[in-house]
Design an enzyme around this catalytic site. Structure first.
Site, PDB file in Angstrom:
ATOM      1  N   ASN A  11       0.742  -1.141  -0.075  1.00 42.56           N
ATOM      2  CA  ASN A  11       0.049  -0.116  -0.172  1.00 42.56           C
ATOM      3  C   ASN A  11       0.763   1.121   0.079  1.00 42.56           C
ATOM      4  OD1 ASN A  11      -2.742  -1.315  -0.075  1.00 42.56           O
ATOM      5  ND2 ASN A  11      -1.902  -1.769   2.247  1.00 42.56           N
ATOM      6  N   ARG A  18      -3.185   8.022  -0.203  1.00 39.92           N
ATOM      7  CA  ARG A  18      -3.601   7.415   0.783  1.00 39.92           C
ATOM      8  C   ARG A  18      -3.505   8.143   2.130  1.00 39.92           C
ATOM      9  NH1 ARG A  18       0.018   2.581   3.529  1.00 39.92           N
ATOM     10  NH2 ARG A  18      -1.676   1.518   4.871  1.00 39.92           N
ATOM     11  N   TYR A  23      -0.540   9.922   6.141  1.00 38.09           N
ATOM     12  CA  TYR A  23       0.875   9.405   5.786  1.00 38.09           C
ATOM     13  C   TYR A  23       1.453  10.741   5.096  1.00 38.09           C
ATOM     14  CZ  TYR A  23      -0.512   4.836   6.868  1.00 38.09           C
ATOM     15  OH  TYR A  23      -0.922   3.638   7.901  1.00 38.09           O
ATOM     16  N   GLU A  99      14.213   0.014  10.265  1.00 41.32           N
ATOM     17  CA  GLU A  99      12.696  -0.049  10.240  1.00 41.32           C
ATOM     18  C   GLU A  99      12.219   1.504  10.282  1.00 41.32           C
ATOM     19  OE1 GLU A  99      10.826  -2.912  12.871  1.00 41.32           O
ATOM     20  OE2 GLU A  99       8.896  -1.302  12.523  1.00 41.32           O
ATOM     21  N   ARG A 108      -1.644   5.241  17.426  1.00 43.98           N
ATOM     22  CA  ARG A 108      -2.675   4.942  16.594  1.00 43.98           C
ATOM     23  C   ARG A 108      -3.248   3.670  17.126  1.00 43.98           C
ATOM     24  NH1 ARG A 108      -0.819   4.282  10.530  1.00 43.98           N
ATOM     25  NH2 ARG A 108      -3.037   4.273  10.154  1.00 43.98           N
TER      26      ARG A 108
HETATM   27  C1  DQA Z   1       3.067   2.195   8.010  1.00 45.98           C
HETATM   28  C2  DQA Z   1       2.561   1.937   9.445  1.00 45.98           C
HETATM   29  C3  DQA Z   1       1.637   0.577   9.013  1.00 45.98           C
HETATM   30  O1  DQA Z   1       0.823   0.440  10.347  1.00 45.98           O
HETATM   31  C4  DQA Z   1       0.678   0.704   7.920  1.00 45.98           C
HETATM   32  O2  DQA Z   1      -0.013  -0.748   7.894  1.00 45.98           O
HETATM   33  C5  DQA Z   1       1.400   1.213   6.919  1.00 45.98           C
HETATM   34  C6  DQA Z   1       2.366   2.038   6.884  1.00 45.98           C
HETATM   35  C7  DQA Z   1       3.820   3.774   8.260  1.00 45.98           C
HETATM   36  O3  DQA Z   1       4.488   3.854   7.432  1.00 45.98           O
HETATM   37  O4  DQA Z   1       3.545   4.308   9.006  1.00 45.98           O
HETATM   38  O5  DQA Z   1       1.061   0.520   5.635  1.00 45.98           O
HETATM   39  O6  DQA Z   1       4.419   1.294   7.846  1.00 45.98           O
END
Ligand code: DQA
Length: 146
Positions: A11, A18, A23, A99, A108
């Protein structure tokens, strides 16, 4: 020349449209361009990859060492919260991994505050938007070039 692989999960190809209130408004291509410019400034080569498929992400992690990469920056998207297969791939490959998440996982839904990936990474950056990728690149290049 040091090479770093940047992997984005499901995604994240939709960034820009999105849920921009969560984001941000930058597209993944915008983030890629910015990061490539920063990498060039550090004298580092970047490989930027996105997939919606777990197996493709695992293949890119496995292949990273043989392909000459010295480190990985990964935003695993929702796989963060349940992919033991991505976690095992990271611990198998033995490269430093950072990460990154655009949003603040801890502000969240409850399920997002748990990362099964984080324990096998050097560190986790979340909540800083696209700057999180830049911060990860800065730290990795500093460690790899010293
Ligand atoms: C994400 C946070 C995840 O929980 C979410 O499913 C995403 C984006 C972020 O970049 O904040 O797809 O990794």
């Amino acid at each position: 020349m040091i090479k770093i692989r940047v992997i984005n999960g499901p995604n994240l190809n939709l960034l820009g449209t999105r849920e921009p209130e969560i984001y941000g408004t930058l597209s993944l291509q915008d983030i890629q361009k910015r990061l490539e410019e920063e990498a060039a400034g550090y004298g580092i080569e970047l490989d930027f990859f996105q997939s919606n498929h777990e197996g493709d992400i695992i293949d890119k992690i496995h292949d990273a060492r043989a392909a000459g990469f010295s480190g990985i920056i990964i935003n695993p998207g929702a796989f963060t919260h349940y992919s033991y297969a991505i976690r095992d791939a990271i611990s198998s490959v033995g490269l430093p991994v950072i990460e990154v998440h655009l949003s603040n996982l801890h502000a969240r839904e409850e399920f997002r505050s748990r990362s099964v990936i984080a324990p096998v990474c050097k560190g986790q950056i979340c909540g800083l938007g696209a700057d999180g990728y830049s911060a990860a690149l800065y730290v990795l290049q500093r460690r790899l070039q010293s």
